[in-house]
Design a protein around this motif. Structure first.
Motif, PDB file in Angstrom:
ATOM      1  N   THR A   1       0.846  -1.187   0.000  1.00  0.00           N
ATOM      2  CA  THR A   1       0.000   0.000   0.000  1.00  0.00           C
ATOM      3  C   THR A   1       0.886   1.242   0.000  1.00  0.00           C
ATOM      4  O   THR A   1       1.754   1.395   0.852  1.00  0.00           O
ATOM      5  CB  THR A   1      -0.930   0.025   1.239  1.00  0.00           C
ATOM      6  N   ILE A   2       0.652   2.076  -1.001  1.00  0.00           N
ATOM      7  CA  ILE A   2       1.450   3.292  -1.153  1.00  0.00           C
ATOM      8  C   ILE A   2       0.550   4.495  -0.878  1.00  0.00           C
ATOM      9  O   ILE A   2      -0.570   4.564  -1.400  1.00  0.00           O
ATOM     10  CB  ILE A   2       1.993   3.405  -2.597  1.00  0.00           C
ATOM     11  N   GLU A   3       1.057   5.417  -0.072  1.00  0.00           N
ATOM     12  CA  GLU A   3       0.298   6.646   0.160  1.00  0.00           C
ATOM     13  C   GLU A   3       0.939   7.760  -0.657  1.00  0.00           C
ATOM     14  O   GLU A   3       2.139   7.985  -0.593  1.00  0.00           O
ATOM     15  CB  GLU A   3       0.322   6.997   1.649  1.00  0.00           C
ATOM     16  N   LEU A   4       0.075   8.433  -1.423  1.00  0.00           N
ATOM     17  CA  LEU A   4       0.533   9.484  -2.328  1.00  0.00           C
ATOM     18  C   LEU A   4      -0.121  10.788  -1.885  1.00  0.00           C
ATOM     19  O   LEU A   4      -1.336  10.846  -1.711  1.00  0.00           O
ATOM     20  CB  LEU A   4       0.053   9.109  -3.735  1.00  0.00           C
ATOM     21  N   THR A   5       0.683  11.839  -1.684  1.00  0.00           N
ATOM     22  CA  THR A   5       0.083  13.115  -1.290  1.00  0.00           C
ATOM     23  C   THR A   5       0.117  14.053  -2.495  1.00  0.00           C
ATOM     24  O   THR A   5       1.128  14.110  -3.206  1.00  0.00           O
ATOM     25  CB  THR A   5       0.803  13.715  -0.052  1.00  0.00           C
ATOM     26  N   PRO A   6      -0.991  14.750  -2.788  1.00  0.00           N
ATOM     27  CA  PRO A   6      -1.007  15.599  -3.984  1.00  0.00           C
ATOM     28  C   PRO A   6      -0.083  16.810  -3.820  1.00  0.00           C
ATOM     29  O   PRO A   6      -0.006  17.376  -2.730  1.00  0.00           O
ATOM     30  CB  PRO A   6      -2.456  16.068  -4.099  1.00  0.00           C
ATOM     31  N   THR A   7       0.601  17.198  -4.898  1.00  0.00           N
ATOM     32  CA  THR A   7       1.375  18.438  -4.852  1.00  0.00           C
ATOM     33  C   THR A   7       0.388  19.596  -4.734  1.00  0.00           C
ATOM     34  O   THR A   7       0.403  20.339  -3.767  1.00  0.00           O
ATOM     35  CB  THR A   7       2.202  18.603  -6.140  1.00  0.00           C
ATOM     36  N   PHE A   8      -0.486  19.708  -5.715  1.00  0.00           N
ATOM     37  CA  PHE A   8      -1.574  20.679  -5.668  1.00  0.00           C
ATOM     38  C   PHE A   8      -2.882  19.891  -5.689  1.00  0.00           C
ATOM     39  O   PHE A   8      -2.969  18.882  -6.387  1.00  0.00           O
ATOM     40  CB  PHE A   8      -1.510  21.628  -6.870  1.00  0.00           C
ATOM     41  N   ALA A   9      -3.865  20.368  -4.913  1.00  0.00           N
ATOM     42  CA  ALA A   9      -5.117  19.607  -4.796  1.00  0.00           C
ATOM     43  C   ALA A   9      -5.760  19.375  -6.165  1.00  0.00           C
ATOM     44  O   ALA A   9      -6.420  18.368  -6.383  1.00  0.00           O
ATOM     45  CB  ALA A   9      -6.085  20.323  -3.860  1.00  0.00           C
ATOM     46  N   GLY A  10      -5.541  20.320  -7.093  1.00  0.00           N
ATOM     47  CA  GLY A  10      -6.181  20.189  -8.404  1.00  0.00           C
ATOM     48  C   GLY A  10      -5.258  19.613  -9.454  1.00  0.00           C
ATOM     49  O   GLY A  10      -5.536  19.726 -10.644  1.00  0.00           O
ATOM     50  N   CYS A  11      -4.154  19.021  -9.027  1.00  0.00           N
ATOM     51  CA  CYS A  11      -3.167  18.533  -9.983  1.00  0.00           C
ATOM     52  C   CYS A  11      -3.742  17.378 -10.802  1.00  0.00           C
ATOM     53  O   CYS A  11      -4.078  16.327 -10.269  1.00  0.00           O
ATOM     54  CB  CYS A  11      -1.899  18.067  -9.284  1.00  0.00           C
ATOM     55  N   PRO A  12      -3.878  17.582 -12.136  1.00  0.00           N
ATOM     56  CA  PRO A  12      -4.493  16.532 -12.958  1.00  0.00           C
ATOM     57  C   PRO A  12      -3.569  15.321 -13.151  1.00  0.00           C
ATOM     58  O   PRO A  12      -3.999  14.305 -13.674  1.00  0.00           O
ATOM     59  CB  PRO A  12      -4.746  17.232 -14.294  1.00  0.00           C
ATOM     60  N   ALA A  13      -2.299  15.463 -12.738  1.00  0.00           N
ATOM     61  CA  ALA A  13      -1.356  14.354 -12.936  1.00  0.00           C
ATOM     62  C   ALA A  13      -1.484  13.274 -11.857  1.00  0.00           C
ATOM     63  O   ALA A  13      -0.907  12.196 -11.999  1.00  0.00           O
ATOM     64  CB  ALA A  13       0.074  14.898 -12.969  1.00  0.00           C
ATOM     65  N   MET A  14      -2.237  13.549 -10.812  1.00  0.00           N
ATOM     66  CA  MET A  14      -2.330  12.591  -9.699  1.00  0.00           C
ATOM     67  C   MET A  14      -2.796  11.210 -10.148  1.00  0.00           C
ATOM     68  O   MET A  14      -2.224  10.192  -9.760  1.00  0.00           O
ATOM     69  CB  MET A  14      -3.278  13.089  -8.600  1.00  0.00           C
ATOM     70  N   GLU A  15      -3.852  11.196 -10.964  1.00  0.00           N
ATOM     71  CA  GLU A  15      -4.400   9.910 -11.399  1.00  0.00           C
ATOM     72  C   GLU A  15      -3.396   9.155 -12.257  1.00  0.00           C
ATOM     73  O   GLU A  15      -3.290   7.934 -12.184  1.00  0.00           O
ATOM     74  CB  GLU A  15      -5.719  10.107 -12.156  1.00  0.00           C
ATOM     75  N   VAL A  16      -2.654   9.912 -13.091  1.00  0.00           N
ATOM     76  CA  VAL A  16      -1.629   9.292 -13.933  1.00  0.00           C
ATOM     77  C   VAL A  16      -0.542   8.688 -13.045  1.00  0.00           C
ATOM     78  O   VAL A  16      -0.117   7.541 -13.241  1.00  0.00           O
ATOM     79  CB  VAL A  16      -1.005  10.339 -14.899  1.00  0.00           C
ATOM     80  N   MET A  17      -0.100   9.466 -12.051  1.00  0.00           N
ATOM     81  CA  MET A  17       0.941   8.969 -11.143  1.00  0.00           C
ATOM     82  C   MET A  17       0.467   7.690 -10.460  1.00  0.00           C
ATOM     83  O   MET A  17       1.198   6.709 -10.358  1.00  0.00           O
ATOM     84  CB  MET A  17       1.244  10.003 -10.050  1.00  0.00           C
ATOM     85  N   LYS A  18      -0.775   7.729 -10.017  1.00  0.00           N
ATOM     86  CA  LYS A  18      -1.342   6.579  -9.321  1.00  0.00           C
ATOM     87  C   LYS A  18      -1.290   5.330 -10.202  1.00  0.00           C
ATOM     88  O   LYS A  18      -0.809   4.271  -9.776  1.00  0.00           O
ATOM     89  CB  LYS A  18      -2.799   6.912  -8.953  1.00  0.00           C
TER      90      LYS A  18
END
Lengths: 163, 251
Positions: free
Chosen positions: A45-62
């Protein structure tokens, strides 16, 4: 074949290969967005914290993290996006800051320095190291970047925003 | 603990961010200069992100998932302040609204970093850093245009006079105000309003702009209880058009 359970350090090493889709020289580890790695039995289990709350790259990173783990034989993996540890640009590692500079971005100054945003006026030009620079726009091509102009070398550049 | 007061607070904040985020996005391609185009578009993206973070907290409290909540409610189910739903109009109004709203929002999130509801405090710690850029942007332009030419000053003043009754509507109290304050979830709208006014006055004092006389203006309220202007429903219709055509669309 059953892959042996990796150590947490090994997982961090693997994640060095997963890059920020918007700044491809920066790994997620160097970006400082991996805030926890847990291994329970075979489940990672990996916990990922967003750089910016609206960062559209989060889902890609995930999904790239999941892919990476799969390629290493970890099929039972979960990535949780969480604000438990709020991200700060101070989380970017020294290696990451160096990579940013090489890529042509001014790395963010320490977040602790900027009680007031006036500090943002004197970004260091990543090309000539001059501080004779001017912020042109607090907002840039992505949420995490600002636009500057260097009066010394007469070039525009971007700074990774301190946050 | 009864969750209704908390949910009420989260809904109104999330809805404010979503609706103003949408309005900001309407500047994409229309900004008076390229930098402003980028600025309003970036703030739009930030704000929609903030609404997502808050809708996610609501989801964890048992409400529907963020997309359903954002795209399937009608105007009378939204809790945003009327200020945020007003059409963009000219740039002077959009700038004044951005200044008045974001000054309040930055203070609100600053206060919420102390919230007794830990998940909200975590989100607030994150969002307040981002909002610094929004308030920096607003302050920079208010300073410049608020002391520039006769036209820029008079246009901003007119927009300020027009926007102020709506801005006061941000602080419309919830029916659960006392519980929210007593439980340490949030210091409350009155406390926020006091801080906001001090901050707004401080910034305006460096310009040729002045606050309207509060004795003769009446706050425009109702947004927090779902009573909106005629402008909200058309906004929602546009915002949710794709979702309604194809709820499972992949972007």
């Amino acid at each position: 074949m059953i892959a042996p359970t990796p150590s947490i350090d090994t997982i961090y090493e693997w994640l060095e290969d997963v890059k920020d889709p918007e700044i491809p020289v920066l790994s997620l580890v160097d970006l400082g967005v991996i805030t926890n790695v847990e291994i329970n039995d075979k489940k990672v289990t990996i916990e990922l914290t967003p750089t910016f709350a609206g960062c559209p790259a989060m889902e890609v990173m995930k999904s790239e993290v999941i892919e990476k783990l799969k390629s290493k034989g970890i099929n039972d993996a979960a990535v949780n996006i969480s604000f438990r540890v709020p991200w700060s640009s101070d989380f970017i590692t020294e290696k990451g800051k160096k990579a940013l500079k090489q890529y042509g971005f001014a790395p963010p100054p320490s977040n602790k320095l900027f009680v007031d945003l006036e500090i943002l006026e004197n970004a260091i030009c990543p090309r000539c190291d001059s501080t004779n620079t001017e912020m042109k726009n607090a907002f840039g091509p992505t949420l995490c970047r600002s636009i500057y102009y260097c009066h010394q070398c007469k070039e525009a550049f971007e700074q990774f925003k301190p946050l | 603990m009864n969750n209704l007061p908390l949910k009420e607070l989260l809904y109104k904040m999330a809805d404010d961010q979503l609706i103003l985020g949408h309005r900001n996005s309407e500047w994409t391609g229309f900004g008076p200069l390229l930098e402003e185009d980028i600025a309003f578009s970036s703030m739009a993206q930030d704000k929609v992100g903030h609404s997502l973070a808050l809708y996610t907290l609501l989801n964890q409290l048992g409400e529907s998932d963020p997309d359903t909540v954002a795209f399937t409610r009608n105007a009378n189910q939204f809790h945003n302040s009327i200020l945020t739903e007003l059409p963009n109009q000219e740039y002077d109004f959009s700038l004044i609204r951005h200044f008045l709203y974001d000054t309040a929002e930055a203070l609100r999130f600053e206060m919420l970093t102390q919230s007794s509801y830990e998940p909200l405090a975590q989100v607030a710690k994150k969002v307040r850093g981002e909002l610094r850029y929004h308030t920096l942007h607003a302050k920079t332009w208010i300073n410049q245009l608020g002391s520039a030419t006769e036209e820029s000053i008079s246009r901003l003043q007119k927009s300020l006079d027009y926007a102020m009754p709506f801005a006061l509507g941000i602080f419309e109290e919830s029916p659960y105000e006392k519980q929210i304050v007593d439980n340490g979830i949030f210091e409350g709208e009155q406390a926020l309003k006091t801080k906001w006014l001090t901050r707004v006055e401080e910034i305006l004092s460096n310009t040729s702009l002045h606050l309207p006389d509060f004795k003769i203006i009446h706050p425009v309220t109702g947004g927090r209880i779902g009573k909106h202007s005629e402008h909200l429903q058309p906004l929602l219709d546009e915002m949710s058009e794709v979702f309604r055509i194809d709820p499972g669309a992949e972007w």
